[in-house]
Design a protein around this motif. Sequence first.
Motif, mmCIF file in Angstrom:
data_model
loop_
_atom_site.group_PDB
_atom_site.id
_atom_site.type_symbol
_atom_site.label_atom_id
_atom_site.label_comp_id
_atom_site.label_asym_id
_atom_site.label_seq_id
_atom_site.Cartn_x
_atom_site.Cartn_y
_atom_site.Cartn_z
ATOM 1 N N ASN A 405 -4.154 17.018 -3.203
ATOM 2 C CA ASN A 405 -2.957 16.218 -3.996
ATOM 3 C C ASN A 405 -3.596 14.649 -3.876
ATOM 4 O OD1 ASN A 405 -0.957 17.416 -5.112
ATOM 5 N ND2 ASN A 405 -0.169 17.810 -2.917
ATOM 6 N N GLN A 406 -4.028 14.141 -4.939
ATOM 7 C CA GLN A 406 -4.737 12.901 -4.892
ATOM 8 C C GLN A 406 -3.860 11.591 -5.264
ATOM 9 O OE1 GLN A 406 -8.861 13.024 -6.466
ATOM 10 N NE2 GLN A 406 -7.852 14.938 -7.334
ATOM 11 N N ILE A 407 -3.927 10.661 -4.483
ATOM 12 C CA ILE A 407 -3.098 9.396 -4.765
ATOM 13 C C ILE A 407 -3.942 8.022 -4.761
ATOM 14 C CG2 ILE A 407 -1.317 7.818 -3.593
ATOM 15 C CD1 ILE A 407 0.030 10.184 -2.048
ATOM 16 N N ARG A 426 -12.401 -8.607 1.914
ATOM 17 C CA ARG A 426 -13.435 -7.572 2.167
ATOM 18 C C ARG A 426 -12.696 -6.199 1.843
ATOM 19 N NH1 ARG A 426 -12.838 -8.040 8.546
ATOM 20 N NH2 ARG A 426 -11.007 -6.445 9.113
ATOM 21 N N LYS A 427 -13.464 -5.246 1.802
ATOM 22 C CA LYS A 427 -12.966 -3.910 1.609
ATOM 23 C C LYS A 427 -12.488 -3.297 2.967
ATOM 24 C CE LYS A 427 -16.011 -2.540 -2.052
ATOM 25 N NZ LYS A 427 -17.278 -1.471 -2.476
ATOM 26 N N ASP A 428 -11.405 -2.726 3.026
ATOM 27 C CA ASP A 428 -10.909 -2.344 4.496
ATOM 28 C C ASP A 428 -10.070 -0.978 4.439
ATOM 29 O OD1 ASP A 428 -10.755 -2.627 7.107
ATOM 30 O OD2 ASP A 428 -9.558 -4.733 6.945
ATOM 31 N N THR A 429 -10.393 -0.263 5.651
ATOM 32 C CA THR A 429 -9.930 1.120 5.515
ATOM 33 C C THR A 429 -8.482 0.999 5.634
ATOM 34 O OG1 THR A 429 -11.991 1.898 6.433
ATOM 35 C CG2 THR A 429 -10.162 3.336 6.922
ATOM 36 N N VAL A 430 -7.716 2.063 5.158
ATOM 37 C CA VAL A 430 -6.196 2.362 5.379
ATOM 38 C C VAL A 430 -6.053 3.720 5.473
ATOM 39 C CG1 VAL A 430 -3.977 2.286 4.085
ATOM 40 C CG2 VAL A 430 -5.386 0.308 3.919
ATOM 41 N N THR A 431 -5.017 4.091 6.426
ATOM 42 C CA THR A 431 -4.500 5.407 6.801
ATOM 43 C C THR A 431 -3.094 5.763 5.990
ATOM 44 O OG1 THR A 431 -5.913 5.625 8.629
ATOM 45 C CG2 THR A 431 -3.977 7.277 8.215
ATOM 46 N N SER A 446 -2.303 13.518 6.300
ATOM 47 C CA SER A 446 -2.908 12.173 6.398
ATOM 48 C C SER A 446 -4.171 12.247 5.553
ATOM 49 C CB SER A 446 -2.958 11.736 7.773
ATOM 50 O OG SER A 446 -4.068 12.615 8.421
ATOM 51 N N ALA A 447 -4.464 10.896 5.300
ATOM 52 C CA ALA A 447 -5.985 10.775 4.336
ATOM 53 C C ALA A 447 -6.121 9.370 4.767
ATOM 54 C CB ALA A 447 -5.740 10.859 3.005
ATOM 55 N N LYS A 448 -7.718 8.940 4.736
ATOM 56 C CA LYS A 448 -8.200 7.692 4.861
ATOM 57 C C LYS A 448 -8.696 7.456 3.408
ATOM 58 C CE LYS A 448 -8.622 7.559 9.795
ATOM 59 N NZ LYS A 448 -9.617 6.967 10.792
ATOM 60 N N GLY A 449 -8.534 6.105 3.185
ATOM 61 C CA GLY A 449 -9.396 5.588 1.979
ATOM 62 C C GLY A 449 -9.737 4.245 2.028
ATOM 63 N N PHE A 460 -6.987 8.568 -2.113
ATOM 64 C CA PHE A 460 -6.613 9.366 -0.870
ATOM 65 C C PHE A 460 -6.213 10.674 -1.329
ATOM 66 C CE2 PHE A 460 -5.710 5.034 -0.310
ATOM 67 C CZ PHE A 460 -5.799 4.477 1.072
ATOM 68 N N LYS A 461 -6.903 11.761 -0.343
ATOM 69 C CA LYS A 461 -6.701 13.161 -0.865
ATOM 70 C C LYS A 461 -6.468 13.860 0.199
ATOM 71 C CE LYS A 461 -11.008 13.076 -3.722
ATOM 72 N NZ LYS A 461 -12.161 13.747 -4.165
ATOM 73 N N PHE A 462 -5.245 14.652 -0.030
ATOM 74 C CA PHE A 462 -4.410 15.625 0.779
ATOM 75 C C PHE A 462 -4.663 16.739 0.860
ATOM 76 C CE2 PHE A 462 -2.351 11.157 0.221
ATOM 77 C CZ PHE A 462 -2.247 10.722 1.357
ATOM 78 N N TYR A 463 -4.970 17.547 1.685
ATOM 79 C CA TYR A 463 -5.592 19.052 1.537
ATOM 80 C C TYR A 463 -4.364 19.954 2.223
ATOM 81 C CZ TYR A 463 -10.148 17.499 -0.058
ATOM 82 O OH TYR A 463 -11.238 16.975 -0.742
ATOM 83 N N SER A 464 -3.651 19.405 3.154
ATOM 84 C CA SER A 464 -3.026 20.202 3.833
ATOM 85 C C SER A 464 -1.271 20.283 3.650
ATOM 86 C CB SER A 464 -2.989 19.725 5.372
ATOM 87 O OG SER A 464 -4.290 20.008 5.828
#
Length: 589
Positions: A405-407, A426-431, A446-449, A460-464
């Motif tokens: 599932n992609q958001i 700046r570019k920054d990581t979000v969970t 959960s997914a990080k992007g 953000f890609k969710f596989y579970s």
Amino acid sequence: MKKFTAVLLIMFAITAPDSFANYTTPGTGKNWNFDSLVTYSGGNVTYSGGKYFVNDTLIISASDTIKVLTNSEMRFATLVFADIFGVFIVNPPDSAKITAQDTNTKYLGLKFEDQSDGSYLKKLIFEYGNSIRMLDCDLLIDNCIIRFNNFNNTFASGAISLFRSNSVITNNKIYRNRRAAIVSGSNIASSPVIENNLIFENDTENGNYPQINFGATGPAPMIIRGNIITGMFTNSGGISFLPSGSIPYAIIENNIIKKNRYGIAVAGGSSNFYINNNIIDSNNIQGTPSLGGSGINFNGSATQNSIVTRNIIRGNLWGITIQGTAKPNLGNLVNADTTDIGLNEIYNNGNSGKIFDLFNNTPDSIRAQNNYWGTGSQDTAEAHIFHRPDSTVLGPVVYLPLRANQINLTVLMESMYDPISNTLSRKDTVTVYLRDIVSPYLKRDSAKGIIDTLSFSGMFKFYSSPNGKYYLQVNHFNSIETWSKTGGINLNTGGAVFLYDFSGSSANAYGNNVILRGSRYCIYQADVNQDKIVDAGDLSLVDNDATNGVSGDRIPTDINADGFTDASDLSVTDNNASNTVSSVSPVNP
């Protein structure tokens, strides 16, 4: 001797039942109703106590029309049926009923012949007979109740029986009938439209009869769409096709198929099926894995072509089973076709203590890419699929990549965002966490992007996680945890990327817990110790690093991300602490 004969004649007159003859309408092109039949049928149709009694077989001639346009009850005698060559219309304001004069001995039903096109049945209760039969004709059956038709007779074997018929069967309740709810012969090419019906607890005989039982179909697509099909009797399946002939095109979509012996069974060859967006759940009521229990079973030749996409298949004894040389397409990302891209959710199917989400019992390879197998782990998904790694005589299943599932998420951090240049520093990581929408709001995935400096968005890609409704919980290393809008989001995209924008409206954050900078809404920052509140603890950390002149990349106390912890960072922290900025969510309302 004469006296004895006279006595016998008197006794016969006293004990003999009423005797009636078949009645055939005159064929003069007239419109009749049941009152007309009472007047002209010579006792074949009578009226008493507010009910019509059909005492012997009624034949409607080719040019005649009989209409039932009032709330009426018609009671048919034992073995009686209406043979319709003309037009028979039932469309009362509320309901009409065709039932048996004696519910123990029952009648046969309605037989629509090849010249009866134009007939339709609406708001009819049809009960305690055998069948509604359609022979070489097409009619509409809509908003009817068809029930308790358990008369064992060769007249027909299904409550609705089709013979080369493309009838439309919609919005009905069809239940507790002797065998199938809707049936057509193995070599009889019928292509009806079966939509939005409630079909349940048929096959009271408890034989090997599915609730929808079909063979070959005609050139027009056969459509089974939007029905709820639930079972009770342990030998009855959901939907079955066993053709002696071809199935040019059949569509099975948007149905709920639950608690039958099996869900869908497709046998034979020379067929084309599109099985899309069904919920096929807990078809396990017989409980014997060797005799059924598949969510979907394919058993036939390589000319059996099936696309299976966007279905939820769960809780069955077997998820999908493939036999013979059948080769269904469960997900193919290699070709350019967008109708066969998988997106099925196949999980929690099994028996004998083992998971069998897919069993490829053929020597050929099967494509099943881009599906959800109840896990984000490739190793776990592999364990749910029985194929060549489990037995060298079987073909392999190509099941990677797994579905995600992609958001596409848009989010801004208040101090990192410059409304004048309209950029992030700046570019920054979000969970991002997916959480249930009901208490205790468990984390499901959960997914990080990485959030871009110009588009302010990341993928953000969710596989579970299966499709469903979730809250989004957004975490950034020195920002306040922020949740998506009240009620959650419906993450069921059909393969498309879901777009969510925290910056466009304060309503997109739970409790409107964002701050407006320029024309965009931003999440609060300065939760340095990540305890979900900006307070003296955070202020102390920022003050200490500012006093010591701390610098570097991604320092938690560097709120505006300029590489230094200084007075500007201390100002933001002090302001948010003064305003008691904290996380707002269903957990912390």
